[in-house]
Design an enzyme around this catalytic site. Structure first.
Site, PDB file in Angstrom:
ATOM      1  N   PHE A   1      21.275 -36.247  29.794  1.00  0.00           N
ATOM      2  CA  PHE A   1      20.400 -36.457  28.631  1.00  0.00           C
ATOM      3  C   PHE A   1      19.411 -37.590  28.953  1.00  0.00           C
ATOM      4  O   PHE A   1      19.789 -38.559  29.619  1.00  0.00           O
ATOM      5  CB  PHE A   1      21.249 -36.806  27.405  1.00  0.00           C
ATOM      6  CG  PHE A   1      20.445 -36.930  26.154  1.00  0.00           C
ATOM      7  CD1 PHE A   1      19.882 -35.809  25.566  1.00  0.00           C
ATOM      8  CD2 PHE A   1      20.208 -38.168  25.587  1.00  0.00           C
ATOM      9  CE1 PHE A   1      19.112 -35.917  24.414  1.00  0.00           C
ATOM     10  CE2 PHE A   1      19.444 -38.285  24.429  1.00  0.00           C
ATOM     11  CZ  PHE A   1      18.890 -37.151  23.851  1.00  0.00           C
TER      12      PHE A   1
ATOM     13  N   TYR B   1      27.506 -38.517  15.438  1.00  0.00           N
ATOM     14  CA  TYR B   1      26.721 -37.795  14.418  1.00  0.00           C
ATOM     15  C   TYR B   1      26.619 -36.305  14.700  1.00  0.00           C
ATOM     16  O   TYR B   1      26.038 -35.567  13.921  1.00  0.00           O
ATOM     17  CB  TYR B   1      25.319 -38.405  14.255  1.00  0.00           C
ATOM     18  CG  TYR B   1      24.581 -38.679  15.551  1.00  0.00           C
ATOM     19  CD1 TYR B   1      24.047 -37.644  16.298  1.00  0.00           C
ATOM     20  CD2 TYR B   1      24.427 -39.975  16.011  1.00  0.00           C
ATOM     21  CE1 TYR B   1      23.376 -37.894  17.488  1.00  0.00           C
ATOM     22  CE2 TYR B   1      23.767 -40.243  17.198  1.00  0.00           C
ATOM     23  CZ  TYR B   1      23.242 -39.197  17.931  1.00  0.00           C
ATOM     24  OH  TYR B   1      22.594 -39.446  19.101  1.00  0.00           O
ATOM     25  N   LYS B   2      27.157 -35.860  15.833  1.00  0.00           N
ATOM     26  CA  LYS B   2      27.114 -34.416  16.116  1.00  0.00           C
ATOM     27  C   LYS B   2      28.361 -33.755  15.516  1.00  0.00           C
ATOM     28  O   LYS B   2      28.442 -33.566  14.315  1.00  0.00           O
ATOM     29  CB  LYS B   2      27.037 -34.177  17.626  1.00  0.00           C
ATOM     30  CG  LYS B   2      25.820 -34.779  18.309  1.00  0.00           C
ATOM     31  CD  LYS B   2      25.847 -34.444  19.797  1.00  0.00           C
ATOM     32  CE  LYS B   2      24.847 -35.268  20.587  1.00  0.00           C
ATOM     33  NZ  LYS B   2      23.457 -34.964  20.277  1.00  0.00           N
TER      34      LYS B   2
ATOM     35  N   ARG C   1      19.061 -23.713  21.265  1.00  0.00           N
ATOM     36  CA  ARG C   1      20.497 -24.039  21.312  1.00  0.00           C
ATOM     37  C   ARG C   1      21.163 -23.641  19.989  1.00  0.00           C
ATOM     38  O   ARG C   1      20.656 -23.965  18.910  1.00  0.00           O
ATOM     39  CB  ARG C   1      20.696 -25.541  21.552  1.00  0.00           C
ATOM     40  CG  ARG C   1      20.076 -26.059  22.828  1.00  0.00           C
ATOM     41  CD  ARG C   1      20.503 -27.497  23.110  1.00  0.00           C
ATOM     42  NE  ARG C   1      20.289 -28.389  21.955  1.00  0.00           N
ATOM     43  CZ  ARG C   1      20.577 -29.678  21.968  1.00  0.00           C
ATOM     44  NH1 ARG C   1      21.109 -30.230  23.046  1.00  0.00           N
ATOM     45  NH2 ARG C   1      20.345 -30.435  20.907  1.00  0.00           N
TER      46      ARG C   1
ATOM     47  N   ASP D   1      29.873 -39.540  29.424  1.00  0.00           N
ATOM     48  CA  ASP D   1      29.216 -39.438  28.116  1.00  0.00           C
ATOM     49  C   ASP D   1      29.789 -38.210  27.410  1.00  0.00           C
ATOM     50  O   ASP D   1      29.583 -37.074  27.853  1.00  0.00           O
ATOM     51  CB  ASP D   1      27.694 -39.316  28.295  1.00  0.00           C
ATOM     52  CG  ASP D   1      26.959 -39.368  26.956  1.00  0.00           C
ATOM     53  OD1 ASP D   1      27.552 -38.991  25.929  1.00  0.00           O
ATOM     54  OD2 ASP D   1      25.773 -39.769  26.946  1.00  0.00           O
TER      55      ASP D   1
HETATM   56  C1  PLP Z   1      24.566 -36.860  26.135  1.00  0.00           C
HETATM   57  C2  PLP Z   1      23.873 -37.706  25.100  1.00  0.00           C
HETATM   58  N1  PLP Z   1      23.905 -39.052  25.191  1.00  0.00           N
HETATM   59  C3  PLP Z   1      23.298 -39.826  24.285  1.00  0.00           C
HETATM   60  C4  PLP Z   1      22.614 -39.275  23.218  1.00  0.00           C
HETATM   61  C5  PLP Z   1      21.918 -40.100  22.210  1.00  0.00           C
HETATM   62  O1  PLP Z   1      22.025 -41.425  22.260  1.00  0.00           O
HETATM   63  P1  PLP Z   1      21.724 -42.296  20.972  1.00  0.00           P
HETATM   64  O2  PLP Z   1      22.908 -42.143  20.056  1.00  0.00           O
HETATM   65  O3  PLP Z   1      21.549 -43.648  21.498  1.00  0.00           O
HETATM   66  O4  PLP Z   1      20.491 -41.756  20.321  1.00  0.00           O
HETATM   67  C6  PLP Z   1      22.560 -37.878  23.066  1.00  0.00           C
HETATM   68  C7  PLP Z   1      21.837 -37.241  21.954  1.00  0.00           C
HETATM   69  O5  PLP Z   1      21.135 -37.802  21.168  1.00  0.00           O
HETATM   70  C8  PLP Z   1      23.194 -37.092  24.040  1.00  0.00           C
HETATM   71  O6  PLP Z   1      23.142 -35.769  23.942  1.00  0.00           O
HETATM   72  N1  3DJ Z   2      20.082 -38.095  18.369  1.00  0.00           N
HETATM   73  C1  3DJ Z   2      19.090 -37.331  17.885  1.00  0.00           C
HETATM   74  C2  3DJ Z   2      18.162 -37.869  16.982  1.00  0.00           C
HETATM   75  O1  3DJ Z   2      18.306 -39.169  16.611  1.00  0.00           O
HETATM   76  C3  3DJ Z   2      17.124 -37.078  16.490  1.00  0.00           C
HETATM   77  C4  3DJ Z   2      17.059 -35.756  16.869  1.00  0.00           C
HETATM   78  C5  3DJ Z   2      17.960 -35.202  17.750  1.00  0.00           C
HETATM   79  C6  3DJ Z   2      18.949 -36.018  18.281  1.00  0.00           C
HETATM   80  C7  3DJ Z   2      19.903 -35.493  19.240  1.00  0.00           C
HETATM   81  O2  3DJ Z   2      21.062 -35.501  18.962  1.00  0.00           O
HETATM   82  C8  3DJ Z   2      19.452 -35.006  20.513  1.00  0.00           C
HETATM   83  C9  3DJ Z   2      20.651 -34.503  21.212  1.00  0.00           C
HETATM   84  N2  3DJ Z   2      21.531 -35.503  21.742  1.00  0.00           N
HETATM   85  C10 3DJ Z   2      20.422 -33.454  22.233  1.00  0.00           C
HETATM   86  O3  3DJ Z   2      21.402 -32.978  22.755  1.00  0.00           O
HETATM   87  O4  3DJ Z   2      19.319 -33.045  22.475  1.00  0.00           O
END
Ligand code: PLP
Ligand code: 3DJ
Length: 387
Positions: free
Chosen positions: A123, A215-216, A359, A190
């Site tokens: 990511f 949050y997922k 997705r 991760d």
């Molecule tokens: C593998 C992965 N790591 C990290 C993040 C996001 O990090 P953060 O919570 O800092 O936005 C995501 C998606 O947003 C992700 O898919």
């Molecule tokens: N973390 C996100 C956000 O703050 C806004 C919109 C999308 C996201 C996501 O979760 C992206 C995500 N981790 C991804 O797999 O693409």
């Protein structure tokens, strides 16, 4: 209450509020791999924290309401979902911040080595941070696909996801960890796309350090705090770079120098975002009486139903074998953004990732087999009209 070991897809749907479709009905919500749907209990916990705790208890809430202890208390709740015995997980900050801290701490565990090995398709935040950490620590960043990683005696850190954020491919963490450990490297995993949709057994796998978002599939809400895992064997030597006051052994001693809190508590940085944490606390109730192996089976059944209902020739990029699949299925299309918007107009919420992927996330607590088939049918109709 006995644990529900074979939950049906959609087993907890009544415990959620689903986003609206354009016609006002509940959407077919397949974006739980980005932002999970809202559990009623998350809203209730948040309202109670606002109305009864913040409003009526005020500053005393740090002790009286247990706010101060919440990052570790929630850490143990999340830890139970990723195979971590109590005391190894802390909740707080974003995944990005936690990852930054753990990558540097991992490098400091192997000061005589020179390479940071990371997933080439990681990511973006993971890739950007690995680049920055390499600059800060003097490590050389090398990237490759997780299944092709060949750490050697100069590899300090191996950074991998459990599931590819684009393709939904599940990586073989056991083999990756074994190879890294044979070479003497430290693994930073991760789990953002794995936690809550499949069992992960961090302790049994021997993973050193891990992060993930809530949050997922854990449905903690927009901006819900991330979690960080540190295996017990590293606790007393872990040297994190973000030496904030709440990670101090005696935060209210207000001393001159920073002394790390014992164990995983040293990963705390600043004041924890309590409202978000308490919303997550409510959300986690969905997983209290359910077996994650059952949740995984239900998610795979949803993916199978979707795949079976797709027209022949659909360009599915996710591996079909269960052991190589995560919680979402990705399909390659010509105009992913346009197709994503068209699906939303038909009441099917998914997301698009560049350059050409759609997705479809299969969060078993609230997605039903009918939802999965409806999504495949609507996609088929759009592909047909575009051809
Ligand atoms: C593998 C992965 N790591 C990290 C993040 C996001 O990090 P953060 O919570 O800092 O936005 C995501 C998606 O947003 C992700 O898919
Ligand atoms: N973390 C996100 C956000 O703050 C806004 C919109 C999308 C996201 C996501 O979760 C992206 C995500 N981790 C991804 O797999 O693409």
């Amino acid at each position: 209450m006995p644990s529900n070991s074979s939950p049906e897809p959609g087993f907890a749907r009544a415990r959620f509020v689903l986003p609206r479709a354009p016609d006002g009905s509940d959407a077919v919500y397949l974006a739980g791999n980005s932002l999970g749907a809202q559990p009623h209990a998350a809203r209730e916990a948040l309202l109670s924290a606002v109305d009864e705790q913040w409003a009526r208890v005020g500053v005393a809430g740090w002790e009286a309401c247990g706010w101060w202890a919440t990052p570790q208390r929630l850490g143990d709740r999340v830890g139970a979902l990723v195979g971590a015995a109590p005391g190894q997980v802390v909740v707080g900050d974003s995944t990005s911040v936690q990852l930054f801290g753990l990558l540097i701490a991992a490098a400091r565990l192997r000061p005589d080595r020179h390479v940071l090995l990371s997933d080439a398709g990681h990511f973006p935040t993971d890739r950007y941070l690995a680049t920055s950490v390499a600059r800060l620590t003097g490590l050389t960043l090398r990237t490759t696909s997780p299944d092709a990683m060949a750490p050697d005696a100069d590899t300090a850190v191996v950074a991998v996801p459990a599931v590819d954020f684009r393709t939904g491919e599940r990586w073989d963490l056991a083999t990756i960890v074994d190879r890294a450990h044979e070479a003497g490297a430290v693994v930073v995993a991760d789990l953002s796309h794995a936690v809550g949709v499949m069992p992960v057994d961090l302790d049994a796998l021997g993973v050193d350090l891990a992060v993930g978002c809530t949050y997922k599939y854990l449905n903690g809400g927009p901006g819900a705090p991330a979690f960080a895992y540190v295996a017990t064997r590293h606790h007393e030597v872990l040297d994190p770079p973000l030496t904030g006051w709440t990670g101090h052994a005696d935060p209210f001693g207000m001393t001159e120098a920073w002394t790390p809190a014992p164990g995983v508590g040293r990963l705390r940085v600043g004041t924890p975002p309590m409202l978000s944490m308490l919303a997550l606390d409510g959300a986690l109730g969905v997983f209290d009486d359910v077996d994650l192996a059952g949740v995984r089976a239900a998610s795979l059944a949803l993916g199978d139903a979707f795949l079976e209902a797709l027209p022949a020739g659909t360009d599915v990029v996710t591996p079909r074998e269960h052991e190589r699949r995560g919680g979402h299925v990705a399909v390659r299309v010509r105009d992913a953004d346009g197709m994503c918007a068209a699906l939303a107009r038909r009441g099917v919420v998914v997301d698009a990732r560049p350059p050409d992927l759609l997705r479809f996330g299969f969060a078993a607590p609230y997605v039903t087999l009918d939802d999965a088939r409806t999504a495949a049918g609507e996609l088929a109709a759009l592909l047909w009209s575009a051809s």
